[in-house]
Design a protein around this motif. Structure first.
Motif, mmCIF file in Angstrom:
data_model
loop_
_atom_site.group_PDB
_atom_site.id
_atom_site.type_symbol
_atom_site.label_atom_id
_atom_site.label_comp_id
_atom_site.label_asym_id
_atom_site.label_seq_id
_atom_site.Cartn_x
_atom_site.Cartn_y
_atom_site.Cartn_z
ATOM 1 N N SER A 177 0.803 -1.227 0.000
ATOM 2 C CA SER A 177 0.000 0.000 0.000
ATOM 3 C C SER A 177 0.834 1.274 0.000
ATOM 4 O O SER A 177 0.287 2.378 -0.037
ATOM 5 C CB SER A 177 -0.916 0.013 1.223
ATOM 6 N N ILE A 182 1.128 9.331 -0.218
ATOM 7 C CA ILE A 182 0.351 8.941 0.961
ATOM 8 C C ILE A 182 1.106 9.401 2.215
ATOM 9 O O ILE A 182 2.340 9.420 2.236
ATOM 10 C CB ILE A 182 0.107 7.412 0.982
ATOM 11 N N THR A 183 0.365 9.819 3.249
ATOM 12 C CA THR A 183 1.056 10.227 4.481
ATOM 13 C C THR A 183 1.286 9.001 5.367
ATOM 14 O O THR A 183 0.586 7.991 5.253
ATOM 15 C CB THR A 183 0.246 11.251 5.295
ATOM 16 N N LYS A 185 0.582 8.759 8.493
ATOM 17 C CA LYS A 185 -0.606 8.551 9.330
ATOM 18 C C LYS A 185 -1.709 7.809 8.587
ATOM 19 O O LYS A 185 -2.358 6.925 9.128
ATOM 20 C CB LYS A 185 -1.153 9.908 9.807
ATOM 21 N N LYS A 186 -1.923 8.198 7.343
ATOM 22 C CA LYS A 186 -2.960 7.573 6.513
ATOM 23 C C LYS A 186 -2.655 6.080 6.350
ATOM 24 O O LYS A 186 -3.541 5.239 6.482
ATOM 25 C CB LYS A 186 -2.970 8.277 5.150
ATOM 26 N N LEU A 187 -1.403 5.801 6.068
ATOM 27 C CA LEU A 187 -0.997 4.405 5.898
ATOM 28 C C LEU A 187 -1.169 3.647 7.217
ATOM 29 O O LEU A 187 -1.672 2.517 7.243
ATOM 30 C CB LEU A 187 0.459 4.346 5.402
ATOM 31 N N MET A 189 -3.297 4.242 9.590
ATOM 32 C CA MET A 189 -4.717 3.994 9.842
ATOM 33 C C MET A 189 -5.220 2.821 9.004
ATOM 34 O O MET A 189 -6.001 1.989 9.475
ATOM 35 C CB MET A 189 -5.525 5.252 9.549
ATOM 36 N N TYR A 190 -4.771 2.784 7.761
ATOM 37 C CA TYR A 190 -5.180 1.681 6.896
ATOM 38 C C TYR A 190 -4.672 0.350 7.462
ATOM 39 O O TYR A 190 -5.395 -0.649 7.500
ATOM 40 C CB TYR A 190 -4.644 1.906 5.476
ATOM 41 N N ASP A 223 2.261 13.420 9.718
ATOM 42 C CA ASP A 223 1.581 13.815 8.483
ATOM 43 C C ASP A 223 2.543 13.907 7.298
ATOM 44 O O ASP A 223 2.163 14.350 6.217
ATOM 45 C CB ASP A 223 0.883 15.169 8.685
ATOM 46 N N ASN B 193 -11.608 5.314 13.187
ATOM 47 C CA ASN B 193 -11.080 5.942 11.983
ATOM 48 C C ASN B 193 -11.577 7.343 11.789
ATOM 49 O O ASN B 193 -10.826 8.246 11.455
ATOM 50 C CB ASN B 193 -11.568 5.181 10.752
ATOM 51 N N GLU B 197 -9.495 10.743 11.577
ATOM 52 C CA GLU B 197 -9.582 11.540 10.348
ATOM 53 C C GLU B 197 -9.938 12.990 10.630
ATOM 54 O O GLU B 197 -9.412 13.895 9.991
ATOM 55 C CB GLU B 197 -10.648 10.951 9.421
#
Lengths: 380, 380
Positions: A177, A182-183, A185-187, A189-190, A223, B193, B197
């Motif tokens: 992924s 992509i940040t 944090k986003k990764l 969370m995923y 971030d 999530n 977010e």
């Protein structure tokens, strides 16, 4: 008849563990062990309890064949349902009662009492009785408890394998992924979601460290946007039925520089040399030394700023610690991480981490992912 | 010149807090305060540190105008970057060193030293020096530290408002997302999530308790599927810039039964009566009593199994505790929850929880959602 002897369901596992600790208490002349940490509560009773501000403790007496579980009223139902010991005594207290009074009552009924407590017990549960009772003597019993837990039984090894199975899948999905833009944090969370979806009970950490952040081993995801050329360290912990897995891979987003390749290879070699050292009766520090020497001889010794590994089980970090000075011998059934790393401040870092079970001749590796800067095409 | 007196950036906030605690140390004759908990580290330095197995402590000396921060080598960089005090002394130790030796060195340089520690300090950081040093005397200083923290300053109130703002949005979104067929766990994951977010730094808990599970106040989300007619308790905690919000609403999936309506209304009335009691100089226990009397007079007293509320700030649970026996007076700037509940085992439970800031004449309510069994059409 032994009050704990009824062998119903899975309860003999816990009964056996209580019997083993009683034998050790005899040797060490400890009258009562006061279990307070979540891992030890789980180990001796199957009941997962977290003491926030309220005391939860399992009291294992040496003589009386008695185990008492003290919980706040709020936890009574959960304790009853989840404690897998048979014939334990459940004592609950309300918010207007002080659990220290219950302890005082139990301890003061004896002439002289040696109470074994855990290192992590909060001072507030020890301090008041030090002044109230004359007959009490505290000692630390972590070593005693860990001497049981350090070698995993078959039930535990099976759960640890399942935890690692989940983690291998999570780590691979995380690597697949990674993409420019992509940040961290986003990764993260995923990854957390994915882990929970495929069966992890908890995700204690999902570290995504990119670029210069990868040189900070404890850095939480930020971030920061992942860019082409970034080193990305992915260090993921999952929990399954009480037991942890802790795996790390380091990859590069796009093409690696020659310096990234060099550092990666040094860490890879160090990790392999450490792995090659593992088998029963080898000193724990020799595993550390194998990794450390490889990195030192490459001139990066000062950038390997932590120990080579740590035991893993009901805690993410537990004995045996794979570090200089630990002359303890490895035994079959011990489970630990091997995770050397090099961290170049302001530039990047590399760490590779497996979890292994020691065997007579070597080890079983619970990590199933290849080790290279590009494994996004791999399939489990 | 005071070593801490340089007023750069936001550092005077922390300097002021250190000065205040020094004044209290003078009164109580405490020589060194050993700060070890994350909330107190944050309060006095802005540095968020979590001691896992390694000691991290901020030592505040009374005389020397000196603050020392002791951290493991691994944390050195983060400590340097995040500690907002000026002119503090940073001491780091490697994995092969014992931080207790550092403490021994500092404490043994004095003739007699009264060390103030926190209740939650692990016994392992206190026990060794008790036997090694003759001149040391421990005392608990939680009361001292909380006496500062219990009244929030303006900076803190602003952050608490923002934390609650986020939590109001999360809780409403959670309620809108309830539907027949979704499991508690699935909803919990979605809530977590969503919270991250929209700006939460952490989500310490996102309790989704449906049907009979709603009668267990501490029950973690399970795989239970939410069905028509279920009571659903949503109790959500978020953290923002170190500070917590903790809000609960209880709703019904579909049409409520007359029993659900009855119980809901009793809790609603109890909560309103508690709120109506709040203002400066009222006893904390009187707020509890207001809720408790309402529930008792309805005949459900035995099913209200916890206190009415707890302070909230850098911890989810902190003073003031809103319970029987707490005769302490409320002061402007105190922040706490008001959350009476009724729990009918095997049937269902209801809890309604707000977070309020005490004022001279009453309170400011940080909870912005209406209180009814159906608020899914509400817009913030």
């Amino acid at each position: 008849m032994d009050a704990l002897s009824s062998k119903v369901g899975g309860s003999t596992l816990y009964l056996d563990r209580v019997r083993k600790i009683r034998r050790l208490m005899d040797e060490e002349n400890i009258d009562i062990v006061m279990v307070t940490s979540e891992p030890n509560m789980l180990y001796f009773s199957g009941y997962s309890a977290i003491s926030l501000e309220r005391l939860i403790t399992l009291l294992i007496s040496r003589d009386e064949d008695k185990v008492s579980l003290i919980v706040p009223r709020l936890e009574e139902k959960r304790a009853e349902e989840n404690c897998k010991l048979r014939d334990f005594e459940l004592i609950s207290y309300s918010d207007s009662e002080n659990p220290i009074d219950i302890l005082e009552n139990i301890f003061s009924s004896k002439k002289q009492v040696r109470v074994g407590v855990e290192e992590t017990i909060q001072f507030k549960y020890v301090y008041p009785l030090m002044s109230r009772l004359e007959n009490i003597n505290y000692s630390l019993v972590d070593g005693l408890l860990y001497s049981l837990r350090i070698v995993k039984d078959n039930e535990e090894a099976e759960i640890l394998k399942k935890a690692a199975e989940i983690n291998n899948r999570v780590l691979l999905e995380a690597i697949k992924s990674i993409r420019e833009g992509i940040t961290e944090k986003k990764l993260m969370m995923y990854i957390r979601n994915y882990a929970l979806e495929i069966g992890a009970d908890e995700v204690p950490f999902a570290l995504v460290q990119s670029g210069a952040n990868s040189a900070l081993p404890h850095q939480e995801p930020t971030d920061r946007v992942i860019l082409k050329g970034d080193t990305v360290v992915l260090d993921i912990g999952v929990r399954y039925q009480g037991y942890y897995s802790d795996l790390t891979r380091t990859v590069v987003c796009g093409s690696p520089s020659s310096k990234q390749i060099d550092i990666f290879n040094i860490v890879l070699n160090a990790q392999q040399n450490a792995l090659n050292t593992v088998k029963e009766d080898v000193k724990a520090e020799d595993v550390d030394l194998a990794a450390r020497r490889t990195i030192e001889s490459s001139g990066y010794g000062e950038y390997f700023i932590h120990r080579t590994g740590h035991g893993i089980g009901l805690e993410v970090h537990e004995p045996p610690f794979i570090k200089t000075g630990n002359t303890g011998l490895l035994k079959s059934g011990m489970v630990f991480t091997i995770e050397p790393g090099i961290y170049l401040p302001g530039e990047f870092g590399v760490r590779i981490e497996d979890n292994i079970i020691v065997t007579r001749e070597g080890y079983v590796n619970l990590a199933k992912l290849p080790k290279s800067m590009h494994i996004e095409d791999y399939e489990l």
